[in-house]
Each structure stands twice: as C-alpha cells, then as structure tokens.
Write a protein that holds these residues in place. Structure first.
Motif, PDB file in Angstrom:
ATOM      1  N   ASP A  88       0.862  -1.181   0.000  1.00  0.00           N
ATOM      2  CA  ASP A  88       0.000   0.000   0.000  1.00  0.00           C
ATOM      3  C   ASP A  88       0.898   1.230   0.000  1.00  0.00           C
ATOM      4  N   ALA A  89       0.640   2.158  -0.899  1.00  0.00           N
ATOM      5  CA  ALA A  89       1.495   3.346  -1.010  1.00  0.00           C
ATOM      6  C   ALA A  89       1.461   4.213   0.249  1.00  0.00           C
ATOM      7  N   ALA A 132      -0.905  16.849  -7.905  1.00  0.00           N
ATOM      8  CA  ALA A 132      -2.019  15.900  -7.867  1.00  0.00           C
ATOM      9  C   ALA A 132      -2.152  15.282  -6.478  1.00  0.00           C
ATOM     10  N   LEU A 133      -3.404  15.150  -6.025  1.00  0.00           N
ATOM     11  CA  LEU A 133      -3.685  14.461  -4.771  1.00  0.00           C
ATOM     12  C   LEU A 133      -3.774  12.955  -5.033  1.00  0.00           C
ATOM     13  N   PRO A 134      -3.563  12.127  -3.999  1.00  0.00           N
ATOM     14  CA  PRO A 134      -3.641  10.677  -4.201  1.00  0.00           C
ATOM     15  C   PRO A 134      -4.932  10.215  -4.869  1.00  0.00           C
ATOM     16  N   ARG A 142       0.448   6.239  -7.628  1.00  0.00           N
ATOM     17  CA  ARG A 142       0.649   6.364  -6.186  1.00  0.00           C
ATOM     18  C   ARG A 142       1.892   5.588  -5.743  1.00  0.00           C
ATOM     19  N   GLN A 143       2.121   4.416  -6.348  1.00  0.00           N
ATOM     20  CA  GLN A 143       3.314   3.666  -5.996  1.00  0.00           C
ATOM     21  C   GLN A 143       4.587   4.372  -6.472  1.00  0.00           C
ATOM     22  N   PRO A 163       5.614  -4.382  -3.396  1.00  0.00           N
ATOM     23  CA  PRO A 163       5.114  -3.046  -3.717  1.00  0.00           C
ATOM     24  C   PRO A 163       4.171  -2.993  -4.903  1.00  0.00           C
ATOM     25  N   PHE A 164       4.232  -3.988  -5.797  1.00  0.00           N
ATOM     26  CA  PHE A 164       3.389  -3.964  -6.988  1.00  0.00           C
ATOM     27  C   PHE A 164       2.320  -5.056  -6.961  1.00  0.00           C
ATOM     28  N   GLY A 165       2.159  -5.717  -5.819  1.00  0.00           N
ATOM     29  CA  GLY A 165       1.281  -6.868  -5.728  1.00  0.00           C
ATOM     30  C   GLY A 165      -0.180  -6.576  -5.996  1.00  0.00           C
TER      31      GLY A 165
END
Length: 253
Positions: A88-89, A132-134, A142-143, A163-165
């Motif tokens: 999760d970022a 930019a907001l999330p 976001r990642q 991280p990319f799961g």
C-alpha cells in the motif's frame, strides 16, 4: 570482493513464548552485496516480510546477527540508511504528490544532502503531476510517489515488500521496467519481496528462495541475464529455464 550492504548470520525470529511460540525464521544466513538487486520469493508464511523487518530493526532477531552497512540495524535506522516501500502506497490523502515526497524530510530531517523532491518525481515519471492528490492518481502513480518518497533521504538500501502486488499486470510490468531504470541510475541496494516468479526472475540479480515452517533459506540463486532488461526477455528460453528452476524450488519447499 564487493562491499556488503546487509549481512544476516544464523538469524532466528521467534514470536511468542512457551507453547505459544512461533518460529518465523530459523538459522537464516545471506549476504547482500552493496548495490545489488535481490528479490525474495517463497510460500506464504515463510518469513519474507519478517526478514525485511528484522533488517530494518522493526522486528528483533531472537538469535544470530544482522549488520547493515557494517552497523547494527538500529544504528542504520537512526542514520536513515534504508527506506521501506510497502504494498500500500500509504500516501497522506490531503497532501499533493510532491508534498508526500517531502514528508520524510519534514518528519525526521533529510540528513546532509537530501534529494530534490521535484527531481525524484521526474525520475519516477511523474513530471507535471506534482500537485495531484492521491485520489487523482492511479494505483501505479501512487506507488511511483511512494518510491520517490522512499528515495528522498538518499537511502543506501531500499526494502520493498510486495510493492506492486495489488496492481494490474500491465501497470506492474511498466513499474518493473521503471524500477530497474531507477536502480541503475541511483545505485541503491534493493531487497524486493514478491509472490511472482516471473517478477522475481526479471528484476533480480539474485533470487533468495525461502522455505516455510519455519522460514529458512532454500537457495540463493544467481540470475544470469544481462542488464538492461526489457520485458521481451521473458519470452527467451533462458528466462523460461530460470523461472522453471524457481518453480521447482518452491514446489520443494
């Protein structure tokens, strides 16, 4: 001999006591050279995330020894020698992309020479998205922000836990190529946990295979594929043979 970034020697990690004790890692030993990109795979419950957390001084080792750049994990953490990127970022929703990247500098300082947040957003391919907001960004974007945030303190080691799961396959492929580019440009040592055999083989110079119950080293396998790597390498016989070997190792765990 290459300088050592991380040394793990005979490490056990046990949670709980007595009849409730659970051994997450048993007699784990591995050496990560400075500047290496090492991926980690293994069945669920084999201790991949626990090993990263032990290296980061987030989980204490019950036995054995860990050094990070020749120091204890606690000293390396105080000196901000590593950063973590999670699945999760974990971006702050009210802060823009660039303000999220700046956050570690505001919270704990950036050392003597922190990286430029603007330059890092450009490095991860987000030029023009600074404000930019999330909620206005895709999961992949976001990642990218999370990776830029992790690099802003110029860590010598980047610990990445799946991280990319959570990303779709196309986005994941793009970020795999981006991560290799960032690694080659920065020279940062990376330890990368994944459940994907192709991802582990595509990214890693070495793949650390862990067996489960308890977590232990099955093999530290070298990946003999040249860099820079492009996604097309996954269609080659060499890549298929590497992934077949990794699959066999996992089946034996």
């Amino acid at each position: 001999m290459s300088p050592v970034a991380v040394s793990v020697r005979g490490v056990d990690v046990v949670f709980g006591e007595g009849d409730q004790a659970v051994t997450a890692l048993s007699d784990v030993s591995v050496t990560i050279p400075d500047g290496a990109l090492v991926t980690m795979i293994g069945p669920s419950g084999c201790g991949k995330s626990t090993l990263l957390r032990a290296i980061a001084a987030l989980v204490p080792a019950t036995a054995g020894a860990i050094t990070v750049l020749g120091r204890s994990p606690e000293a390396a953490r105080r000196e901000r020698n590593f950063s973590f990127v999670f699945q999760d970022a974990t971006l702050l929703p009210w802060r823009s992309a660039i303000d999220n990247v700046r956050l570690p500098l505001e919270v704990g300082g950036g050392g003597t020479a922190p990286a430029d947040p603007q330059a890092l957003l450009e490095l991860v391919g987000l030029r023009g998205r600074e404000k930019a907001l999330p909620a206005e960004m895709s999961g992949g974007m976001r990642q990218r922000v999370a990776i830029a945030r992790a690099l802003v303190t110029r860590p010598k080691i980047l610990l990445m836990d799946e991280p990319f799961g959570a990303l779709d396959e196309i986005t994941r492929d793009k970020l795999n190529e981006e991560l290799l580019r960032i690694w080659q440009e920065t020279g940062t040592t990376i330890m990368f946990v994944t459940h994907s055999i192709p991802e582990a083989a595509f990214l890693g110079q070495h793949v650390l295979v862990l067996a489960a119950h308890p977590g232990r080293v099955k093999e530290f396998m070298k990946v003999d594929l040249p860099y820079p790597r492009r996604l097309a390498v996954r269609d080659t016989l060499e890549f298929v043979q590497i992934t077949a070997r990794l699959r066999q190792l996992l089946e034996e765990c």
